[in-house]
Design an enzyme around this catalytic site. Structure first.
Site, PDB file in Angstrom:
ATOM      1  N   HIS A   1       1.822 -17.877 -14.306  1.00  0.00           N
ATOM      2  CA  HIS A   1       1.046 -17.131 -13.317  1.00  0.00           C
ATOM      3  C   HIS A   1      -0.428 -17.470 -13.448  1.00  0.00           C
ATOM      4  O   HIS A   1      -0.975 -17.503 -14.537  1.00  0.00           O
ATOM      5  CB  HIS A   1       1.227 -15.626 -13.516  1.00  0.00           C
ATOM      6  CG  HIS A   1       0.443 -14.824 -12.518  1.00  0.00           C
ATOM      7  ND1 HIS A   1       0.916 -14.583 -11.250  1.00  0.00           N
ATOM      8  CD2 HIS A   1      -0.786 -14.266 -12.580  1.00  0.00           C
ATOM      9  CE1 HIS A   1       0.013 -13.896 -10.581  1.00  0.00           C
ATOM     10  NE2 HIS A   1      -1.032 -13.691 -11.361  1.00  0.00           N
TER      11      HIS A   1
ATOM     12  N   ASP B   1       2.411  -0.742  -7.568  1.00  0.00           N
ATOM     13  CA  ASP B   1       1.243  -1.627  -7.610  1.00  0.00           C
ATOM     14  C   ASP B   1       0.761  -1.937  -6.202  1.00  0.00           C
ATOM     15  O   ASP B   1      -0.449  -2.002  -5.954  1.00  0.00           O
ATOM     16  CB  ASP B   1       1.565  -2.929  -8.351  1.00  0.00           C
ATOM     17  CG  ASP B   1       0.420  -3.926  -8.230  1.00  0.00           C
ATOM     18  OD1 ASP B   1      -0.658  -3.644  -8.799  1.00  0.00           O
ATOM     19  OD2 ASP B   1       0.575  -4.952  -7.548  1.00  0.00           O
TER      20      ASP B   1
ATOM     21  N   ARG C   1      -7.293   0.260  -4.340  1.00  0.00           N
ATOM     22  CA  ARG C   1      -8.369  -0.334  -5.141  1.00  0.00           C
ATOM     23  C   ARG C   1      -9.234  -1.246  -4.282  1.00  0.00           C
ATOM     24  O   ARG C   1     -10.456  -1.276  -4.428  1.00  0.00           O
ATOM     25  CB  ARG C   1      -7.777  -1.126  -6.308  1.00  0.00           C
ATOM     26  CG  ARG C   1      -7.213  -0.235  -7.408  1.00  0.00           C
ATOM     27  CD  ARG C   1      -6.375  -1.050  -8.381  1.00  0.00           C
ATOM     28  NE  ARG C   1      -7.141  -2.130  -8.982  1.00  0.00           N
ATOM     29  CZ  ARG C   1      -6.609  -3.284  -9.398  1.00  0.00           C
ATOM     30  NH1 ARG C   1      -5.315  -3.516  -9.285  1.00  0.00           N
ATOM     31  NH2 ARG C   1      -7.372  -4.203  -9.942  1.00  0.00           N
TER      32      ARG C   1
ATOM     33  N   SER D   1      -1.677  -4.616 -13.161  1.00  0.00           N
ATOM     34  CA  SER D   1      -1.223  -5.015 -11.826  1.00  0.00           C
ATOM     35  C   SER D   1      -0.484  -6.352 -11.901  1.00  0.00           C
ATOM     36  O   SER D   1       0.647  -6.498 -11.417  1.00  0.00           O
ATOM     37  CB  SER D   1      -2.434  -5.115 -10.899  1.00  0.00           C
ATOM     38  OG  SER D   1      -2.112  -5.742  -9.688  1.00  0.00           O
TER      39      SER D   1
ATOM     40  N   LYS E   1       4.132  -7.084 -12.044  1.00  0.00           N
ATOM     41  CA  LYS E   1       4.920  -7.954 -11.179  1.00  0.00           C
ATOM     42  C   LYS E   1       5.634  -9.044 -11.994  1.00  0.00           C
ATOM     43  O   LYS E   1       6.766  -9.409 -11.703  1.00  0.00           O
ATOM     44  CB  LYS E   1       4.020  -8.567 -10.108  1.00  0.00           C
ATOM     45  CG  LYS E   1       3.607  -7.512  -9.059  1.00  0.00           C
ATOM     46  CD  LYS E   1       2.491  -7.970  -8.135  1.00  0.00           C
ATOM     47  CE  LYS E   1       1.144  -7.899  -8.790  1.00  0.00           C
ATOM     48  NZ  LYS E   1      -0.002  -7.928  -7.890  1.00  0.00           N
TER      49      LYS E   1
HETATM   50  N1  URA Z   1      -4.174  -9.917  -8.681  1.00  0.00           N
HETATM   51  C1  URA Z   1      -3.327  -8.862  -8.783  1.00  0.00           C
HETATM   52  O1  URA Z   1      -2.140  -9.003  -8.546  1.00  0.00           O
HETATM   53  N2  URA Z   1      -3.820  -7.678  -9.155  1.00  0.00           N
HETATM   54  C2  URA Z   1      -5.124  -7.472  -9.434  1.00  0.00           C
HETATM   55  O2  URA Z   1      -5.479  -6.375  -9.778  1.00  0.00           O
HETATM   56  C3  URA Z   1      -6.008  -8.557  -9.318  1.00  0.00           C
HETATM   57  C4  URA Z   1      -5.492  -9.784  -8.940  1.00  0.00           C
END
Ligand code: URA
Ligand code: CA
Length: 441
Positions: free
Chosen positions: A82, A161, A168, A183, A187
């Site tokens: 990632h 999220d 946010r 966050s 995932k």
């Molecule tokens: N990417 C995400 O998935 N979450 C964040 O908080 C910032 C970047």
């Protein structure tokens, strides 16, 4: 339990319990807590922070708010990578086939472009016919059969999220280390990979611009994953300039194919190899990063990586002939060189501006419903530290029309300062971050 007392507790800087964190996370996923109360709580977290334990609790609660993908049917160690988001950063399309060619299954759920950064799914959709939404069964069957699949996240992945991130975004609470780390990792944990390699970007095009902040974010994410029982390592890599020279969807696919064909080397390949090597080590397919790089280079030089990409494109309905003829990718209407306005050395790049430019000329979305033009973008002809003569091409732009090309020309000239004094090239990999150790390179 009630939300006001949870907000009150975090306002006073106290640690939230697992039950409290689960309460508001579920409330976010089910939309049973008002947005203004969640927004107040997010601001309290942004201002007062979270402990390591709280951050892990939040990550697990968000991951478990939706589907938890089960990849146990896949033999071997399913491995994922990632990136925190880059410009001209198409490492996935290079390292995923190379790692798969080395026998490590890559079951990857990727994202779309976000803001100034590009997304792997949008890039893959430049290929005629390519499908990026597969059922879970088809996804797993493809990885079992060819060792590689790259698809979009399932609808119900970490829904808490999704809700919290949307809040946010509009309440100035994105830039919180525990919120970013939880966050991203929620995932990743929900996507099911057992080994995860994180590419945390640093510099002018990155989420975190200083090296110290980037290392801290990397360490927070590695610790979350490790505490959750996964094998996780992070590399902190430079985003002070676009990683590859190509920016834009079809252009980045072309560059990935050029790299896998052995026609192009340089920073994009080097960072892809460094990340891919960590994936092989995390999946127990190599004892050291050096040994792993040797295996990846073998896959590159024998064409094994390019063959895996062909197999994946064919399996997902795309036209695999692009791997042998990149002119089959969509072509832009207007192609124009951008001359350097003066002679000298490239000092730096405003990488976020370059990414935003690509977005504005149609390579990304400004609103959710915007349709991407896969053919547009630009190719940079120089890197930081390179010399350029006045009038020589600094870049080539690929645009829908002359108006966009005019904008792109001016924006690129403004984003790339040129001075008479020499400038050193950027270092590519700054640090390797493990749960209990940071190795600065
Ligand atoms: N990417 C995400 O998935 N979450 C964040 O908080 C910032 C970047
Ligand atoms: Ca990316």
């Amino acid at each position: 339990m009630d939300i006001v007392s949870i907000i009150e507790k975090k306002k006073l800087g106290r640690e939230l319990s697992d039950a409290e964190i689960r309460y508001f996370t579920m409330g976010a996923a089910q939309r049973s807590i008002a947005d203004y109360q969640l927004a107040a709580l997010l601001m309290a977290i942004r201002l007062n922070g979270m402990t390591r334990e709280e951050t892990v609790r939040l990550t697990l609660a968000m991951a478990q708010s939706g589907d938890m993908v089960d990849l146990s049917m896949i033999p071997g160690v399913p491995t994922d990578k990632h990136s925190t988001g880059g410009v001209g950063d198409t490492t996935t399309l290079i390292l995923a086939p190379l790692v798969a060619a080395c026998g490590v299954p890559v079951a990857k759920m990727s994202g779309r472009g976000l803001g100034h950064t590009g997304g792997t799914l949008d890039k893959l959709e430049s290929i005629t016919g390519m499908r990026v939404s597969l059922s879970m069964d088809a996804f797993i069957a493809q990885v079992q059969r060819i060792g590689l699949a790259v698809i979009g996240q399932s609808e119900n992945l970490a829904p808490a999220d999704k809700e919290l991130y949307a809040l946010r975004d509009v309440t100035s609470t994105v830039d919180s280390l525990p919120l970013i780390a939880s966050s991203i990792m929620s995932k990743k944990l929900a996507s099911g990979a057992q080994a995860i390699v994180l590419d945390v970007k640093t510099g002018s095009g990155a989420l975190m611009q200083t090296l110290e902040e980037s290392i801290n974010l990397a360490q927070a994410m590695v610790r979350i994953g490790t505490d959750a029982g996964r094998r996780v390592v992070a590399l902190v890599t430079d985003m002070g300039e676009p990683l590859g020279s190509h920016v834009g969807n079809a252009l980045e696919v072309k560059e990935a194919i050029d790299v896998l064909s052995g026609r192009v080397t340089g920073p994009l390949l080097q960072v892809s190899l460094a990340l891919g090597a960590q994936m092989l080590v995390a999946a127990y397919a190599a004892a050291t990063a050096d040994e792993a790089e040797g295996k990846l280079l073998y896959a590159l030089n024998t064409g094994g990586g390019l063959q895996k990409l062909r197999d994946m494109i064919a399996a997902q309905g795309g036209d695999p002939r692009v791997c042998d003829d990149v002119s089959l990718l969509p072509q832009a209407n207007v192609v124009r060189n951008v001359p350097a306005p003066s002679e000298g050395f490239i000092q730096s790049m405003q990488t976020t501006h370059l990414g935003t430019l690509a977005q504005h000329i149609g390579a990304g979305r400004r609103e959710k419903t915007d349709v991407i033009d896969h053919s547009v973008g630009f190719v940079l002809r120089r890197r930081i530290g390179d010399y350029v003569d006045a009038g020589e091409p600094l870049a080539t732009v690929y645009c829908k029309n002359d108006e966009d090309a005019d904008l792109a020309e001016l924006s690129i000239q403004n984003a790339i300062p040129i001075l008479r004094r020499k400038a050193p090239p950027l270092k590519l990999v700054h640090a390797i971050v493990e749960a209990d150790r940071v190795t600065r390179l």
